[in-house]
Write a protein that holds these residues in place. Sequence first.
Motif, PDB file in Angstrom:
ATOM      1  N   GLY A  98       0.817  -1.207   0.000  1.00 53.23           N
ATOM      2  CA  GLY A  98       0.000   0.000   0.000  1.00 53.23           C
ATOM      3  C   GLY A  98       0.854   1.261   0.000  1.00 53.23           C
ATOM      4  O   GLY A  98       0.623   2.187  -0.770  1.00 53.23           O
ATOM      5  N   ASP A  99       1.887   1.248   0.840  1.00 53.11           N
ATOM      6  CA  ASP A  99       2.785   2.404   0.903  1.00 53.11           C
ATOM      7  C   ASP A  99       3.474   2.642  -0.429  1.00 53.11           C
ATOM      8  O   ASP A  99       3.825   3.766  -0.781  1.00 53.11           O
ATOM      9  CB  ASP A  99       3.867   2.187   1.970  1.00 53.11           C
ATOM     10  N   LEU A 100       3.737   1.537  -1.149  1.00 55.58           N
ATOM     11  CA  LEU A 100       4.485   1.646  -2.395  1.00 55.58           C
ATOM     12  C   LEU A 100       3.573   1.905  -3.592  1.00 55.58           C
ATOM     13  O   LEU A 100       4.045   2.231  -4.677  1.00 55.58           O
ATOM     14  CB  LEU A 100       5.295   0.364  -2.634  1.00 55.58           C
ATOM     15  N   ALA A 101       2.248   1.751  -3.376  1.00 57.13           N
ATOM     16  CA  ALA A 101       1.310   1.842  -4.494  1.00 57.13           C
ATOM     17  C   ALA A 101       1.399   3.203  -5.193  1.00 57.13           C
ATOM     18  O   ALA A 101       1.266   3.296  -6.410  1.00 57.13           O
ATOM     19  CB  ALA A 101      -0.116   1.582  -4.009  1.00 57.13           C
ATOM     20  N   ASP A 102       1.644   4.257  -4.406  1.00 58.73           N
ATOM     21  CA  ASP A 102       1.666   5.588  -5.014  1.00 58.73           C
ATOM     22  C   ASP A 102       3.095   6.097  -5.226  1.00 58.73           C
ATOM     23  O   ASP A 102       3.338   7.287  -5.284  1.00 58.73           O
ATOM     24  CB  ASP A 102       0.870   6.576  -4.159  1.00 58.73           C
ATOM     25  N   ARG A 103       4.030   5.160  -5.357  1.00 62.43           N
ATOM     26  CA  ARG A 103       5.419   5.536  -5.620  1.00 62.43           C
ATOM     27  C   ARG A 103       5.501   6.311  -6.933  1.00 62.43           C
ATOM     28  O   ARG A 103       4.976   5.877  -7.958  1.00 62.43           O
ATOM     29  CB  ARG A 103       6.268   4.266  -5.695  1.00 62.43           C
ATOM     30  N   GLN A 104       6.159   7.479  -6.891  1.00 62.46           N
ATOM     31  CA  GLN A 104       6.221   8.340  -8.075  1.00 62.46           C
ATOM     32  C   GLN A 104       7.509   8.131  -8.862  1.00 62.46           C
ATOM     33  O   GLN A 104       7.540   8.288 -10.069  1.00 62.46           O
ATOM     34  CB  GLN A 104       6.131   9.821  -7.658  1.00 62.46           C
ATOM     35  N   ASP A 105       8.576   7.796  -8.149  1.00 63.65           N
ATOM     36  CA  ASP A 105       9.886   7.693  -8.780  1.00 63.65           C
ATOM     37  C   ASP A 105       9.859   6.655  -9.902  1.00 63.65           C
ATOM     38  O   ASP A 105       9.249   5.605  -9.761  1.00 63.65           O
ATOM     39  CB  ASP A 105      10.905   7.283  -7.709  1.00 63.65           C
ATOM     40  N   SER A 106      10.509   6.974 -11.018  1.00 63.65           N
ATOM     41  CA  SER A 106      10.428   6.075 -12.171  1.00 63.65           C
ATOM     42  C   SER A 106      11.602   5.095 -12.247  1.00 63.65           C
ATOM     43  O   SER A 106      11.666   4.279 -13.154  1.00 63.65           O
ATOM     44  CB  SER A 106      10.375   6.902 -13.454  1.00 63.65           C
ATOM     45  N   THR A 107      12.542   5.188 -11.303  1.00 66.30           N
ATOM     46  CA  THR A 107      13.651   4.230 -11.284  1.00 66.30           C
ATOM     47  C   THR A 107      13.090   2.816 -11.114  1.00 66.30           C
ATOM     48  O   THR A 107      12.243   2.591 -10.256  1.00 66.30           O
ATOM     49  CB  THR A 107      14.581   4.532 -10.093  1.00 66.30           C
ATOM     50  N   PRO A 108      13.557   1.852 -11.926  1.00 61.40           N
ATOM     51  CA  PRO A 108      13.076   0.478 -11.762  1.00 61.40           C
ATOM     52  C   PRO A 108      13.318  -0.015 -10.337  1.00 61.40           C
ATOM     53  O   PRO A 108      14.329   0.330  -9.717  1.00 61.40           O
ATOM     54  CB  PRO A 108      13.934  -0.319 -12.754  1.00 61.40           C
ATOM     55  N   ILE A 109      12.385  -0.795  -9.823  1.00 68.44           N
ATOM     56  CA  ILE A 109      12.517  -1.311  -8.462  1.00 68.44           C
ATOM     57  C   ILE A 109      12.144  -2.793  -8.459  1.00 68.44           C
ATOM     58  O   ILE A 109      11.279  -3.241  -9.226  1.00 68.44           O
ATOM     59  CB  ILE A 109      11.606  -0.511  -7.481  1.00 68.44           C
ATOM     60  N   VAL A 110      12.858  -3.572  -7.654  1.00 69.14           N
ATOM     61  CA  VAL A 110      12.502  -4.972  -7.411  1.00 69.14           C
ATOM     62  C   VAL A 110      12.453  -5.150  -5.903  1.00 69.14           C
ATOM     63  O   VAL A 110      13.334  -4.661  -5.186  1.00 69.14           O
ATOM     64  CB  VAL A 110      13.535  -5.941  -8.034  1.00 69.14           C
ATOM     65  N   LEU A 111      11.418  -5.814  -5.420  1.00 68.12           N
ATOM     66  CA  LEU A 111      11.262  -6.019  -3.981  1.00 68.12           C
ATOM     67  C   LEU A 111      11.723  -7.414  -3.592  1.00 68.12           C
ATOM     68  O   LEU A 111      11.556  -8.373  -4.345  1.00 68.12           O
ATOM     69  CB  LEU A 111       9.794  -5.822  -3.594  1.00 68.12           C
ATOM     70  N   LEU A 112      12.311  -7.504  -2.411  1.00 72.00           N
ATOM     71  CA  LEU A 112      12.777  -8.785  -1.881  1.00 72.00           C
ATOM     72  C   LEU A 112      12.042  -9.097  -0.594  1.00 72.00           C
ATOM     73  O   LEU A 112      11.745  -8.196   0.186  1.00 72.00           O
ATOM     74  CB  LEU A 112      14.266  -8.716  -1.526  1.00 72.00           C
ATOM     75  N   GLY A 113      11.795 -10.381  -0.351  1.00 71.51           N
ATOM     76  CA  GLY A 113      11.321 -10.799   0.964  1.00 71.51           C
ATOM     77  C   GLY A 113       9.815 -10.859   1.071  1.00 71.51           C
ATOM     78  O   GLY A 113       9.099 -10.820   0.071  1.00 71.51           O
ATOM     79  N   GLU A 114       9.346 -10.918   2.334  1.00 73.20           N
ATOM     80  CA  GLU A 114       7.947 -11.256   2.579  1.00 73.20           C
ATOM     81  C   GLU A 114       7.068 -10.054   2.857  1.00 73.20           C
ATOM     82  O   GLU A 114       5.858 -10.131   2.766  1.00 73.20           O
ATOM     83  CB  GLU A 114       7.842 -12.190   3.790  1.00 73.20           C
ATOM     84  N   HIS A 115       7.663  -8.944   3.243  1.00 73.54           N
ATOM     85  CA  HIS A 115       6.877  -7.841   3.790  1.00 73.54           C
ATOM     86  C   HIS A 115       6.325  -6.971   2.687  1.00 73.54           C
ATOM     87  O   HIS A 115       6.553  -5.773   2.654  1.00 73.54           O
ATOM     88  CB  HIS A 115       7.724  -7.022   4.747  1.00 73.54           C
ATOM     89  N   VAL A 116       5.598  -7.572   1.759  1.00 76.74           N
ATOM     90  CA  VAL A 116       5.221  -6.837   0.571  1.00 76.74           C
ATOM     91  C   VAL A 116       3.738  -6.966   0.268  1.00 76.74           C
ATOM     92  O   VAL A 116       3.027  -5.983   0.117  1.00 76.74           O
ATOM     93  CB  VAL A 116       6.053  -7.331  -0.641  1.00 76.74           C
ATOM     94  N   GLY A 117       3.223  -8.178   0.218  1.00 78.06           N
ATOM     95  CA  GLY A 117       1.829  -8.377  -0.195  1.00 78.06           C
ATOM     96  C   GLY A 117       1.712  -8.169  -1.694  1.00 78.06           C
ATOM     97  O   GLY A 117       2.697  -8.175  -2.413  1.00 78.06           O
ATOM     98  N   GLU A 118       0.461  -7.979  -2.159  1.00 79.37           N
ATOM     99  CA  GLU A 118       0.213  -7.736  -3.581  1.00 79.37           C
ATOM    100  C   GLU A 118       0.896  -6.445  -3.993  1.00 79.37           C
ATOM    101  O   GLU A 118       0.754  -5.434  -3.327  1.00 79.37           O
ATOM    102  CB  GLU A 118      -1.292  -7.577  -3.820  1.00 79.37           C
TER     103      GLU A 118
END
Lengths: 329, 329
Positions: A131-151
């Motif tokens: 949810g916190d990341l849903a409105d991320r504005q930065d256009s740099t590619p991002i990959v998430l690691l681990g469990e604390h993410v959800g959909e």
Amino acid sequence: MRRTTLKDVGDHVGVSAKTVSNVINGTGWVRDDLKARVREAIDELGYRPNSAARQLRSGRSGMIALAIPDLSQPYFAELASAIVAAAADRSITVLINQTNGQADAERRISDGVGIPVMDGLILSPLALTAGDLADRQDSTPIVLLGEHVGESRFPHVTVENAGAARAATDYLLRSGRRRIAAIGAQATGPRETSELRLAGYRAALREAGIAEDPALIREVIDFRRSDGVQAIDGLLAEGVPFDGVFAFNDLMALGALHALGEAGLRVPEDVAVIGFDDIEEGRYSTPPLTTVAPDKAALGSLALELLLSDSPAAGDTTVPYQIVSRMSA
Amino acid sequence: MRRTTLKDVGDHVGVSAKTVSNVINGTGWVRDDLKARVREAIDELGYRPNSAARQLRSGRSGMIALAIPDLSQPYFAELASAIVAAAADRSITVLINQTNGQADAERRISDGVGIPVMDGLILSPLALTAGDLADRQDSTPIVLLGEHVGESRFPHVTVENAGAARAATDYLLRSGRRRIAAIGAQATGPRETSELRLAGYRAALREAGIAEDPALIREVIDFRRSDGVQAIDGLLAEGVPFDGVFAFNDLMALGALHALGEAGLRVPEDVAVIGFDDIEEGRYSTPPLTTVAPDKAALGSLALELLLSDSPAAGDTTVPYQIVSRMSA
């Protein structure tokens, strides 16, 4: 002094400048022994790629950021090392940022605040959610690691936690253990890892037809050695009988080994212990630790591939694991 | 949504905007509990300092680079964590670069090649020497860490290696040990750490009037757990009698504990073991490890102070150490 060129390096080794360039950029195919000789020559002659020129040509900085919660946790340190190694093969520099799992630090780096322009970011969040990341504005590619993410709308690499935890518990059940303590339940804080591993533990018990005993499920604050010690001390102080321990990470399993030894209990004769992570330390503990080994090298290289891919698919990618059988269970 | 301001955060906690600013910038004096509450409010309200504006005002980026050989070595991981913590107190972001101890990577980062503009660099070199750094052109402030430096025109923070090694050996001598193996001599590679610690070992023997036995001085390739195992296996295979072990770092001492246990030898009854570094792992080994504890927090904060100082003195600063007495010696 004249600046050392690609050709100088190639002449020194007896290969073409193109081959040297392939080694530096991780492109083409070069034999391993030749790669090593080229790298030695680069060191010896002091060749330095002209990174500004390279960046202008490629439109890339050759740098990525890696943000992880805590380097003094061996799992994260070893994971960071694996990612740095995978990146070095592609001549990419990794700059690592320790967030301490604090929401503000994670948010800042995911928004690119306070860090230089990078080609991408690999973020292992503890406090931030999808949810916190849903409105991320930065256009740099991002990959998430681990469990604390959800959909999440971003690519995400993780371990198959529930399945691996079920396999770990099952491993203890197969060796005849019936009173298995689960160390690592969490009542507060970022607890997705904990919940998934607990679900795996419960599934294994259910399948074996064993009723769950709440006294065997031990809550912890953090996932550190001292939490493993406290969990064992608690079981012993309350007089809860147990013949097996599934600790949700190796650090807590190592703390448990320590506390069991202090209490005069033999591992695995009296209590079998299995951990999770396969950190190097567990190979040298007394006794050596049986554990779930997620493929950290695959985790690192997959995260990197997704980050550098032109159109990475959002959603989860899981890496394989195996049970490494040593002496503690 | 209106952007959260310093005043919003201050109102939430019941302090002035200036106090919030002090907490963020690590300036002034703020009570610890108040600091914690301000940080919580920053997280809760999602306040983000405007770092671009801050940088323009101060002429600083608020970022420093830390280059270390290998994060999967717990000593370096714990040191990095200490530096990140010290920097966070001053609202400085640390970007960490793992060099793998390769000359090319160390040279590139010390020249600022391939990394963004930073306020400074803390470099723990393995392959580079003072000579290599003598003609450094880059004007970014630099502070060197560790032993592999020699005379240098840059500020340099290190542990008093020879003195600490002498104290460690002396600790074993005082408990009546006379046949003390030294694990960590090195014939090749960057070996300043090894040489200084060996000199300390020799000084302690000399002072106690004990002749040196070359068979007790064990060479290693690296400073890893497996080197400690091999050293003990070598002593046992050659039938060299020994009643004490001074391992030049904790990882090798932990490998030695493992090998001694496998061989059925009791620690400390048959062989007393002392290490160097005080990594967290040694507090939980079987038995817990007696070791030389360099003040890593002081090392981190001193390096940072020197880096941020307007006119740092070149030359060595040493941090204190103490012997931490646990069960292995």
